[in-house]
Design a protein around this motif. Structure first.
Motif, short mmCIF file in Angstrom:
data_model
loop_
_atom_site.label_atom_id
_atom_site.label_comp_id
_atom_site.label_asym_id
_atom_site.label_seq_id
_atom_site.Cartn_x
_atom_site.Cartn_y
_atom_site.Cartn_z
N TYR A 1 24.71 64.36 20.85
CA TYR A 1 24.45 65.17 22.04
C TYR A 1 25.24 64.64 23.25
CZ TYR A 1 20.61 67.33 19.46
OH TYR A 1 19.89 68.02 18.53
N GLN A 2 25.27 63.29 23.33
CA GLN A 2 26.03 62.70 24.44
C GLN A 2 27.48 63.13 24.38
OE1 GLN A 2 26.01 58.46 24.37
NE2 GLN A 2 27.31 58.24 26.17
N LYS A 3 28.06 63.03 23.20
CA LYS A 3 29.47 63.38 23.05
C LYS A 3 29.70 64.87 23.31
CE LYS A 3 33.35 62.54 19.95
NZ LYS A 3 33.76 61.99 18.64
N LEU A 4 28.80 65.70 22.78
CA LEU A 4 28.94 67.16 22.92
C LEU A 4 28.81 67.58 24.38
CD1 LEU A 4 29.16 70.03 21.72
CD2 LEU A 4 26.64 69.97 21.44
N GLU B 1 48.46 73.02 26.85
CA GLU B 1 48.30 73.38 25.43
C GLU B 1 47.80 72.20 24.64
OE1 GLU B 1 50.86 75.45 21.80
OE2 GLU B 1 51.80 75.01 23.75
N ALA B 2 48.36 71.03 24.94
CA ALA B 2 47.93 69.83 24.22
C ALA B 2 46.47 69.53 24.49
CB ALA B 2 48.80 68.65 24.63
N GLU B 3 46.05 69.65 25.77
CA GLU B 3 44.65 69.38 26.12
C GLU B 3 43.73 70.40 25.46
OE1 GLU B 3 43.82 68.80 30.22
OE2 GLU B 3 45.62 67.62 30.59
N VAL B 4 44.14 71.66 25.40
CA VAL B 4 43.31 72.69 24.77
C VAL B 4 43.13 72.40 23.29
CG1 VAL B 4 43.20 75.14 24.12
CG2 VAL B 4 43.84 74.48 26.46
N ASP B 5 44.22 72.02 22.67
CA ASP B 5 44.13 71.68 21.25
C ASP B 5 43.21 70.48 21.04
OD1 ASP B 5 45.85 73.73 20.68
OD2 ASP B 5 47.66 72.45 20.63
N GLU B 6 43.31 69.53 21.96
CA GLU B 6 42.45 68.35 21.84
C GLU B 6 40.98 68.74 21.97
OE1 GLU B 6 41.37 64.41 21.28
OE2 GLU B 6 43.35 65.36 21.05
N PHE B 7 40.67 69.60 22.95
CA PHE B 7 39.28 70.06 23.11
C PHE B 7 38.81 70.78 21.85
CE2 PHE B 7 39.89 69.80 27.83
CZ PHE B 7 38.81 68.97 28.07
N LEU B 8 39.67 71.62 21.26
CA LEU B 8 39.30 72.34 20.03
C LEU B 8 38.94 71.36 18.92
CD1 LEU B 8 41.85 75.32 19.87
CD2 LEU B 8 39.35 75.48 20.01
N ARG B 9 39.79 70.37 18.76
CA ARG B 9 39.54 69.41 17.68
C ARG B 9 38.23 68.65 17.91
NH1 ARG B 9 45.18 68.62 18.09
NH2 ARG B 9 44.86 66.85 19.50
N GLU B 10 38.02 68.22 19.12
CA GLU B 10 36.83 67.42 19.40
C GLU B 10 35.56 68.27 19.25
OE1 GLU B 10 36.61 64.21 19.85
OE2 GLU B 10 38.77 63.95 19.70
N ILE B 11 35.60 69.47 19.78
CA ILE B 11 34.41 70.34 19.67
C ILE B 11 34.15 70.68 18.21
CG2 ILE B 11 33.46 72.61 20.26
CD1 ILE B 11 33.43 70.68 22.56
N TYR B 12 35.19 70.88 17.52
CA TYR B 12 35.03 71.19 16.09
C TYR B 12 34.39 70.03 15.36
CZ TYR B 12 36.15 72.58 11.31
OH TYR B 12 36.08 72.89 9.98
N LYS B 13 34.86 68.82 15.65
CA LYS B 13 34.29 67.64 14.99
C LYS B 13 32.80 67.52 15.31
CE LYS B 13 38.50 64.82 14.99
NZ LYS B 13 39.12 63.60 15.52
N VAL B 14 32.46 67.73 16.55
CA VAL B 14 31.05 67.60 16.94
C VAL B 14 30.22 68.67 16.25
CG1 VAL B 14 29.43 67.70 18.87
CG2 VAL B 14 31.61 66.51 19.14
N SER B 15 30.78 69.86 16.20
CA SER B 15 30.02 70.94 15.54
C SER B 15 29.80 70.64 14.08
CB SER B 15 30.75 72.28 15.73
OG SER B 15 32.01 72.25 15.08
N ARG B 16 30.78 70.02 13.44
CA ARG B 16 30.63 69.63 12.04
C ARG B 16 29.49 68.63 11.90
NH1 ARG B 16 32.15 72.04 7.82
NH2 ARG B 16 32.53 70.04 6.75
N VAL B 17 29.37 67.74 12.86
CA VAL B 17 28.27 66.76 12.80
C VAL B 17 26.93 67.49 12.85
CG1 VAL B 17 27.13 64.88 14.00
CG2 VAL B 17 29.62 64.90 13.78
#
Length: 743
Positions: free
Chosen positions: A640-643, A671-687
């Protein structure tokens, strides 16, 4: 046989000589004149033996001794300055003895030269006698004074008027007045108490004044009365009046001089080393003047006072008018001055006697200096300073102090008065001064060890006070209680024993001080306090044990209460974490982050509480409590903290891009920052998806008894967190698409 014949012949010749009584010179010529035809060695030996025998006989004859007045005349020629000083009198006597020996040797040598003629034979070469002294050339040894002496003698006989009846009466007056008295009465000097120099000088001056006044009122008045009569000059021619009165003046002067001389001789006789029964007794003191021991009065002052008496006697009767001047109203006075040789003799004799009689007091004084001079010459002070600069024990200090006390006692036990033939030596002032010095030095050392003793007692009391304060202090925490228990245990096993040993040493020192030192009231109170502490500390330890027991029970109750409160808090935290599952509003993300931080703070406080509880359990030797629920909470809250932080960061970044200056935007970095946000949010959602899946599996295992409708409802129920993740992913994708269309 020849030798016997020669000896017999010589004996007969000697006998013949004594019978006929020839002169010594004829005997000498007869026996020792060698015959012209002497050739026999035995005869030569006979002459040698006879000569040596006769020489020995002549040398053994008595010699007329040198007259004493000659020696005194020689001494008078020596300047007075050479006669003064140490051992000069002894040197003069030694020189006079040498003169006497030389005189006798010369007389014997002259006698041998005048009586014997040495025979001219072999074997007497070493018997050479020094030649007789020759009369000096160019000197006149005639007697020119003889005629003048005869003339003077005749003139004296014609002018002395010694046979005049008035002169006889004047002689009778002088004999009656002066024959049995002196200017000063010395007979009672020894019987009086010891005299000091100033009193002696005053008494002698007073006696001389009284004696002079008495003589003027008696003898002198009778003389004046005698010559005031007309019969006094009967038979004296008018042209002889002056010589007559001169004769009177001379006679009076001689009578007065004789009186003064006899007085001086009587005074000098008091100091006769062979008879000390009449020796005057003088008072002297040994005093301590600052850092020096000395006589008072000094030897010089004493000698001057004694010689003053001779001088004062010589000054008496010096202003008496002659009869002629009294009758004529003139101011001429009689010549009554003491002869110089009398003064010189009296002075030298008195000095010799004084110095001899002062040897005893001087030796006594030197004994004081040798034994106690170090107390006043700085040696003792230097020893004390050096001793204090070093480290020494109490016993070493007391040994040094006792040394000074011993000296003080020894000094005070010495005689107050030392008596000598001429000196009564009072030592009280010196004794008191030296004893005071010894006590002062002892007091310096005593003050030092008393200060050390006082300081040690204060330390002991402070340590006991510290123990008491620590023992009776109520522990505020368990840690403090355990530390206090350990401290008191160490004090009981070692600290108290050390303090008891120190108190024992303090008692030993007090035993010494009670004999030699007077404690002040505050020191007495301090000593009593030190002695009472061992009895006072045991009740304090008992009170401490009760206090610790109460604190221990109180700490246990508080620990249990802390554990219970922690469990309640953990339950609350668990519910708070569960509430995060319902958070789904993207517009409230900043509030979600704030709630999350508050929850993390509470988790940290709970963690600190657990550490404190475990610490107290360790101190109380309890089994450590375990709280796994807190660890689970930390794991649960981490996604939750990370999300929440990612979503909040995305929202702020998007707002900055959309509302900020367009020209400052960089497409590639965006673009790089947006991609980074996508990856991080995706990882958290997987958790969260995996977590959801796991929860569903657990539900399946635990919900076998549930109805089919309930199961269908739970399975179809959506997860808010996953929905929020999906919404954010859609927003990011839409932003990316819009960004692509915009370019």
């Amino acid at each position: 046989m020849l030798g016997k014949l020669i000896l017999k012949t010589i004996a007969i010749q000697i006998l013949f000589c004594f019978i006929t009584k020839p002169s010594l010179k004829s005997i000498n010529t007869y026996f020792f004149a060698p015959p012209p035809d002497l050739t026999i060695t035995g005869t030569s030996n006979c002459f040698i033996t006879n000569y040596l025998f006769m020489k020995k006989c002549v040398q053994s004859n008595p010699v007329v001794p040198i007259q004493q007045q000659w020696l005194m005349s020689m001494l008078a020629l020596v300047p007075q300055s050479l006669m003064e000083g140490k051992d000069r009198q002894l040197l003069a006597e030694k020189l006079l003895g040498e003169i006497i020996r030389d005189y006798e040797m010369s007389m014997r040598r002259c006698m041998v030269r005048n009586v014997l003629i040495k025979p001219d034979v072999k074997g007497l070469e070493d018997e050479e006698e020094a030649p007789l002294p020759l009369s000096p050339l160019g000197l006149d040894f005639s007697r020119p004074w003889h005629n003048s002496f005869i003339q003077a003698k005749n003139k004296i006989l014609s002018n002395l008027h010694i046979l005049h009846p008035t002169m006889k009466t004047l002689l009778d007056f002088g004999y009656a007045a002066f024959s049995t008295c002196h200017i000063v009465d010395f007979s009672s000097f020894r019987l009086k108490r010891p005299a000091d120099c100033e009193s002696l000088k005053t008494d002698v001056s007073l006696s001389c004044s009284k004696a002079e006044e008495k003589i003027l009122n008696t003898w002198y008045q009778r003389v004046i009365s005698l010559f005031s009569q007309k019969a006094a000059l009967n038979g004296v021619n008018l042209d002889q009046v002056d010589s007559f009165y001169n004769c009177v003046a001379t006679l009076m002067s001689n009578q007065l001089k004789e009186l003064l001389r006899r007085t001086v001789e009587a005074f000098v006789k008091l100091f006769d080393p062979e008879d000390r029964n009449c020796l005057p007794l003088f008072k002297m003191e040994l005093i301590l003047d600052e850092k020096k021991m000395e006589f008072y009065p000094s030897f010089q002052d004493l000698e001057e006072a004694i010689l003053f008496i001779v001088s004062r006697i010589g000054q008496t009767l010096q202003n008496i008018q002659t009869v002629r001047s009294w009758l004529m109203g003139d101011t001429t006075t009689l010549d009554t001055e003491l002869p110089n040789h009398v003064i010189v003799w009296a002075t030298s004799t008195l000095r010799k006697s004084i110095r001899g009689n002062l040897e005893g007091p001087k030796e006594y004084f030197e004994n004081y200096v040798e034994r106690y001079g170090w107390l006043v010459d700085g040696t003792a002070q230097a020893r004390i300073e050096r001793f204090e600069a070093e480290e020494h024990s109490f016993d070493e200090y007391t040994a040094f102090i006792d040394e000074f006390f011993t000296h003080k006692k020894e000094i005070l036990s010495l005689p107050e008065v030392a008596r000598f033939p001429m000196i009564c030596l009072n030592c009280e002032d010196l004794k008191q001064g030296l004893a005071s010095k010894a006590y002062t030095f002892a007091k310096v050392l005593m003050d030092r060890i008393v200060a050390n003793h006082r300081e040690e007692n204060e330390k002991i009391c402070r340590e006991f006070e510290a123990i008491k304060e620590r023992a009776l202090k109520v522990p505020e925490t368990t840690e403090e209680m355990v530390e206090t228990i350990a401290y008191i245990k160490k004090v009981k096993t070692k600290g108290i024993q050390d303090l008891l040993l120190r108190i024992k040493e303090s008692c030993r020192q007090m035993d010494y001080f009670l004999d030699v030192f007077l404690f002040a009231p505050e020191d007495i109170a301090l000593n009593a306090e030190v002695l009472l502490w061992p009895k006072k500390i045991n009740p304090i330890f008992d009170e401490h044990d009760d206090l610790i027991e109460q604190s221990k029970r109180k700490g246990e109750q508080e620990l249990i209460h802390k554990c219970e409160n922690l469990m309640v808090e953990l339950d609350k935290l668990t519910r708070s974490v569960t509430e995060f599952e319902e958070y789904s509003e993207l517009d409230c993300m900043q509030q979600y982050v704030a709630d999350l931080r508050a929850l993390q703070k509470r988790i940290q406080e709970a963690d600190e509480t657990i550490a404190l509880i475990n610490k107290e359990e360790t101190l109380l030797k309890w089994k450590l409590s375990d709280f796994p629920l807190l660890d689970n909470l930390k794991v649960e809250i981490e996604p939750y903290q990370k999300l929440f932080h990612l979503i909040l960061k995305w929202q702020r970044t998007e707002k900055r891009w959309m509302d900020g200056t367009f020209l400052e935007l960089n497409g590639e970095s965006m673009e790089a920052e947006v991609d980074e946000f996508l990856r991080e949010i995706y990882k958290v959602s997987r958790v969260f998806q995996q977590k959801q899946k796991k929860i569903q599996q657990e539900w399946k295992k635990t919900s076998q008894h549930r109805t089919a409708e309930e199961k269908t409802e739970e399975e179809t129920k959506a997860n808010p967190t996953l929905s929020m993740c999906s919404s954010v992913l859609e927003q990011i994708k839409d932003f990316k698409v819009r960004k692509g269309e915009g370019y």
